[in-house]
Design a protein around this motif. Structure first.
Motif, PDB file in Angstrom:
ATOM      1  N   ILE A   4       0.863  -1.182   0.000  1.00 52.04           N
ATOM      2  CA  ILE A   4       0.000   0.000   0.000  1.00 52.04           C
ATOM      3  C   ILE A   4       0.900   1.233   0.000  1.00 52.04           C
ATOM      4  O   ILE A   4       1.916   1.267   0.704  1.00 52.04           O
ATOM      5  CB  ILE A   4      -0.925   0.004   1.235  1.00 52.04           C
ATOM      6  CG1 ILE A   4      -2.054  -1.017   1.047  1.00 52.04           C
ATOM      7  CG2 ILE A   4      -1.517   1.376   1.497  1.00 52.04           C
ATOM      8  CD1 ILE A   4      -3.000  -1.106   2.227  1.00 52.04           C
ATOM      9  N   MET A   5       0.539   2.244  -0.797  1.00 51.50           N
ATOM     10  CA  MET A   5       1.345   3.469  -0.897  1.00 51.50           C
ATOM     11  C   MET A   5       0.587   4.660  -0.341  1.00 51.50           C
ATOM     12  O   MET A   5      -0.599   4.823  -0.613  1.00 51.50           O
ATOM     13  CB  MET A   5       1.710   3.757  -2.363  1.00 51.50           C
ATOM     14  CG  MET A   5       2.551   2.710  -3.024  1.00 51.50           C
ATOM     15  SD  MET A   5       3.040   3.228  -4.683  1.00 51.50           S
ATOM     16  CE  MET A   5       3.705   1.673  -5.302  1.00 51.50           C
ATOM     17  N   MET A   6       1.299   5.514   0.417  1.00 54.88           N
ATOM     18  CA  MET A   6       0.719   6.740   0.962  1.00 54.88           C
ATOM     19  C   MET A   6       1.801   7.795   1.057  1.00 54.88           C
ATOM     20  O   MET A   6       2.944   7.477   1.413  1.00 54.88           O
ATOM     21  CB  MET A   6       0.125   6.486   2.357  1.00 54.88           C
ATOM     22  CG  MET A   6      -1.046   5.525   2.389  1.00 54.88           C
ATOM     23  SD  MET A   6      -1.481   5.061   4.081  1.00 54.88           S
ATOM     24  CE  MET A   6      -0.133   3.941   4.476  1.00 54.88           C
ATOM     25  N   GLY A   7       1.449   9.045   0.752  1.00 56.50           N
ATOM     26  CA  GLY A   7       2.422  10.120   0.896  1.00 56.50           C
ATOM     27  C   GLY A   7       2.026  11.350   0.102  1.00 56.50           C
ATOM     28  O   GLY A   7       1.409  11.251  -0.954  1.00 56.50           O
ATOM     29  N   GLU A   8       2.375  12.509   0.626  1.00 56.08           N
ATOM     30  CA  GLU A   8       2.123  13.775  -0.058  1.00 56.08           C
ATOM     31  C   GLU A   8       3.351  14.175  -0.868  1.00 56.08           C
ATOM     32  O   GLU A   8       4.489  13.948  -0.436  1.00 56.08           O
ATOM     33  CB  GLU A   8       1.811  14.872   0.965  1.00 56.08           C
ATOM     34  CG  GLU A   8       1.574  16.243   0.363  1.00 56.08           C
ATOM     35  CD  GLU A   8       1.376  17.320   1.407  1.00 56.08           C
ATOM     36  OE1 GLU A   8       1.795  18.471   1.173  1.00 56.08           O
ATOM     37  OE2 GLU A   8       0.799  17.003   2.467  1.00 56.08           O
ATOM     38  N   LEU A   9       3.141  14.762  -2.041  1.00 51.93           N
ATOM     39  CA  LEU A   9       4.235  15.191  -2.907  1.00 51.93           C
ATOM     40  C   LEU A   9       4.441  16.695  -2.829  1.00 51.93           C
ATOM     41  O   LEU A   9       3.475  17.458  -2.757  1.00 51.93           O
ATOM     42  CB  LEU A   9       3.959  14.813  -4.366  1.00 51.93           C
ATOM     43  CG  LEU A   9       4.219  13.370  -4.819  1.00 51.93           C
ATOM     44  CD1 LEU A   9       4.022  13.262  -6.319  1.00 51.93           C
ATOM     45  CD2 LEU A   9       5.600  12.898  -4.426  1.00 51.93           C
ATOM     46  N   SER A  10       5.708  17.104  -2.874  1.00 57.70           N
ATOM     47  CA  SER A  10       6.024  18.515  -3.032  1.00 57.70           C
ATOM     48  C   SER A  10       6.259  18.791  -4.518  1.00 57.70           C
ATOM     49  O   SER A  10       6.300  17.863  -5.331  1.00 57.70           O
ATOM     50  CB  SER A  10       7.276  18.877  -2.229  1.00 57.70           C
ATOM     51  OG  SER A  10       8.424  18.292  -2.831  1.00 57.70           O
ATOM     52  N   LEU A  11       6.431  20.046  -4.873  1.00 61.32           N
ATOM     53  CA  LEU A  11       6.661  20.393  -6.275  1.00 61.32           C
ATOM     54  C   LEU A  11       8.013  19.908  -6.771  1.00 61.32           C
ATOM     55  O   LEU A  11       8.245  19.839  -7.985  1.00 61.32           O
ATOM     56  CB  LEU A  11       6.559  21.919  -6.460  1.00 61.32           C
ATOM     57  CG  LEU A  11       5.199  22.547  -6.151  1.00 61.32           C
ATOM     58  CD1 LEU A  11       5.226  24.036  -6.466  1.00 61.32           C
ATOM     59  CD2 LEU A  11       4.079  21.871  -6.921  1.00 61.32           C
ATOM     60  N   THR A  12       8.918  19.570  -5.856  1.00 56.65           N
ATOM     61  CA  THR A  12      10.238  19.069  -6.246  1.00 56.65           C
ATOM     62  C   THR A  12      10.283  17.550  -6.347  1.00 56.65           C
ATOM     63  O   THR A  12      11.328  16.982  -6.666  1.00 56.65           O
ATOM     64  CB  THR A  12      11.293  19.527  -5.233  1.00 56.65           C
ATOM     65  OG1 THR A  12      10.962  19.013  -3.937  1.00 56.65           O
ATOM     66  CG2 THR A  12      11.365  21.049  -5.175  1.00 56.65           C
ATOM     67  N   GLY A  13       9.168  16.876  -6.039  1.00 53.21           N
ATOM     68  CA  GLY A  13       9.137  15.416  -6.075  1.00 53.21           C
ATOM     69  C   GLY A  13       9.473  14.760  -4.758  1.00 53.21           C
ATOM     70  O   GLY A  13       9.552  13.529  -4.675  1.00 53.21           O
ATOM     71  N   GLU A  14       9.672  15.564  -3.703  1.00 49.09           N
ATOM     72  CA  GLU A  14       9.914  15.004  -2.373  1.00 49.09           C
ATOM     73  C   GLU A  14       8.604  14.441  -1.812  1.00 49.09           C
ATOM     74  O   GLU A  14       7.529  14.976  -2.055  1.00 49.09           O
ATOM     75  CB  GLU A  14      10.443  16.079  -1.422  1.00 49.09           C
ATOM     76  CG  GLU A  14      11.734  16.751  -1.879  1.00 49.09           C
ATOM     77  CD  GLU A  14      12.920  15.819  -1.814  1.00 49.09           C
ATOM     78  OE1 GLU A  14      13.040  15.090  -0.810  1.00 49.09           O
ATOM     79  OE2 GLU A  14      13.716  15.815  -2.770  1.00 49.09           O
ATOM     80  N   VAL A  15       8.707  13.357  -1.050  1.00 51.11           N
ATOM     81  CA  VAL A  15       7.535  12.741  -0.408  1.00 51.11           C
ATOM     82  C   VAL A  15       7.476  13.245   1.025  1.00 51.11           C
ATOM     83  O   VAL A  15       8.378  12.980   1.820  1.00 51.11           O
ATOM     84  CB  VAL A  15       7.620  11.204  -0.451  1.00 51.11           C
ATOM     85  CG1 VAL A  15       6.362  10.594   0.173  1.00 51.11           C
ATOM     86  CG2 VAL A  15       7.769  10.715  -1.881  1.00 51.11           C
ATOM     87  N   ARG A  16       6.421  13.973   1.345  1.00 45.51           N
ATOM     88  CA  ARG A  16       6.296  14.636   2.638  1.00 45.51           C
ATOM     89  C   ARG A  16       5.351  13.912   3.583  1.00 45.51           C
ATOM     90  O   ARG A  16       4.567  13.061   3.174  1.00 45.51           O
ATOM     91  CB  ARG A  16       5.820  16.073   2.437  1.00 45.51           C
ATOM     92  CG  ARG A  16       6.838  16.973   1.757  1.00 45.51           C
ATOM     93  CD  ARG A  16       6.298  18.364   1.566  1.00 45.51           C
ATOM     94  NE  ARG A  16       7.324  19.305   1.123  1.00 45.51           N
ATOM     95  CZ  ARG A  16       7.080  20.547   0.743  1.00 45.51           C
ATOM     96  NH1 ARG A  16       5.837  21.008   0.750  1.00 45.51           N
ATOM     97  NH2 ARG A  16       8.059  21.329   0.350  1.00 45.51           N
ATOM     98  N   ARG A  17       5.423  14.308   4.846  1.00 49.01           N
ATOM     99  CA  ARG A  17       4.561  13.753   5.900  1.00 49.01           C
ATOM    100  C   ARG A  17       3.088  13.909   5.543  1.00 49.01           C
ATOM    101  O   ARG A  17       2.670  14.932   4.988  1.00 49.01           O
ATOM    102  CB  ARG A  17       4.850  14.467   7.225  1.00 49.01           C
ATOM    103  CG  ARG A  17       3.842  14.205   8.332  1.00 49.01           C
ATOM    104  CD  ARG A  17       4.187  15.000   9.571  1.00 49.01           C
ATOM    105  NE  ARG A  17       5.395  14.486  10.189  1.00 49.01           N
ATOM    106  CZ  ARG A  17       5.409  13.453  11.040  1.00 49.01           C
ATOM    107  NH1 ARG A  17       4.282  12.824  11.354  1.00 49.01           N
ATOM    108  NH2 ARG A  17       6.542  13.058  11.574  1.00 49.01           N
TER     109      ARG A  17
END
Length: 362
Positions: A106-119
């Motif tokens: 299962i995948m979960m995560g928020e993306l930033s505009l730079t492609g980083e996966v955030r909390r």
């Protein structure tokens, strides 16, 4: 090309499986997300586009349609960014050899505009769901690692950006991770030893702590009511592992966790102001969220200046204090939040006497 990626959402505090279907085809360039997503999910289109592009991948103009199944239940949260982005990258053939990961994780995560996966919020609920459904593991933001690691017997894959996800899918490479082998209890800075005198009041609180009773303290301003109430958690027994998971799950869904406090290891103490609304204390809203009474689960709810609270708030406390849970019904359905609390109220004797006198006049 149709791709299916697994994720999760929650209704109240109960998680459910969400299948993210991504269809990438030739045609008029569009990017639509359907399946009753909230504004956060709708806005993810621009985050995902920029995140994939800034990771060095060339996004060709394609027709992209994303469906969140089951489509009849409203979903919310920014953690759908990662599964949608991975579905698009697979549909555009940026990733190969992916079938096993999509089926078992299962995948979960928020993306930033730079492609980083955030909390993201609600990660621990997804981990519990993956374990109960028999999945091999979960792919989550590195910032949520400590929160997720309290769940045992399931593989946790922390990622920092989209490249980490691609490496794991194609090569099985895992970023070095720091797991929590044992839960560390933080020190309670408030101690009952600080209270000098007040022998009868301290004895009453000992009885409250021993039996899980509720109490109201009536005394003059400055007599120590708030000081005593805030130190009740120092004489309560330590939280069990089950209680820690249950309380951390509520705080995660409510967005109350942070890098500084990733796990709730001490018994909660909540003391809302007397101007708080009924929905903020009991829980609710258009999309029901836990209120103060649920955030105090397995801990203490303290209402200072009790007689100043709105009558609706006071009357709303009847059911949760008796049933140890609160039921909220909205158009989305009926949701239950836990409310296993010790309730403490405090007020001044002069105010209470004025209320009694007013009732006698009526």
């Amino acid at each position: 090309m149709l791709v299916r990626v697994l994720s999760s959402s929650y209704l109240g505090i109960e998680p459910f499986l969400v299948e993210v279907e991504v269809d990438v085809t030739n045609g008029l360039p569009i990017f639509n997300i359907v399946g009753l997503g909230d504004a956060t999910i709708s806005e993810s289109r621009d985050r995902i586009r920029s995140g994939i592009k800034n990771m060095g991948y060339l996004l060709e103009p394609r027709r992209i349609v994303v469906n969140l199944t089951p489509a009849n239940i409203r979903k919310r949260g920014s953690h759908f960014d990662l599964p949608i982005a991975i579905g698009i990258m697979i549909g555009m053939k940026f990733i190969s050899d992916y079938s096993g990961v999509l089926r078992d994780y299962i995948m979960m995560g928020e993306l930033s505009l730079t492609g980083e996966v955030r909390r993201a919020d609600g990660i621990i609920s997804g981990v519990l769901l993956a374990k109960s459904k028999g999945f091999k593991g979960v792919i989550i933001p590195e910032e949520n690692l400590e929160e997720a690691s309290i769940i045992k017997d399931i593989e946790i894959i922390p990622v920092k950006n989209l490249r980490d996800v691609v490496k794991f899918i194609e090569e099985g490479t895992i970023r070095s991770k720091r797991l929590v082998n044992s839960i560390k209890f933080s020190e309670n800075l408030l101690d009952m030893w600080d209270v000098k005198g007040q022998i009868r009041a301290k004895r009453a609180l000992e009885i409250v702590a021993a039996g899980g009773h509720n109490i109201i303290m009536i005394g003059a301003p400055g007599s120590g009511k708030s000081m005593l109430a805030k130190r009740l958690t120092s004489i309560l027994p330590p939280m069990s592992e089950k209680e820690i998971i249950e309380t951390t799950k509520i705080y995660s869904i409510a967005g109350e966790l942070s890098e500084r406090v990733p796990i709730i290891t001490n018994r909660p103490f909540r003391d809302p102001h007397h101007t708080s609304t009924a929905s903020s204390i009991i829980g609710g809203g258009r999309t029901p969220k836990p209120g103060e009474i649920s955030l105090a689960n397995n801990g203490v709810l303290f209402l200072d200046e009790f007689t100043e609270f709105d009558r609706v708030v006071i009357e709303s406390l009847r059911e949760p204090l008796e049933e140890k849970r609160i039921s909220i019904t909205r158009s989305l359905g009926k949701m239950e939040f836990p409310a296993k609390i010790i309730f403490i109220a405090a007020c001044n004797p002069c105010v209470l006497q004025q209320k009694k006198t007013h009732r006698l006049k009526l």
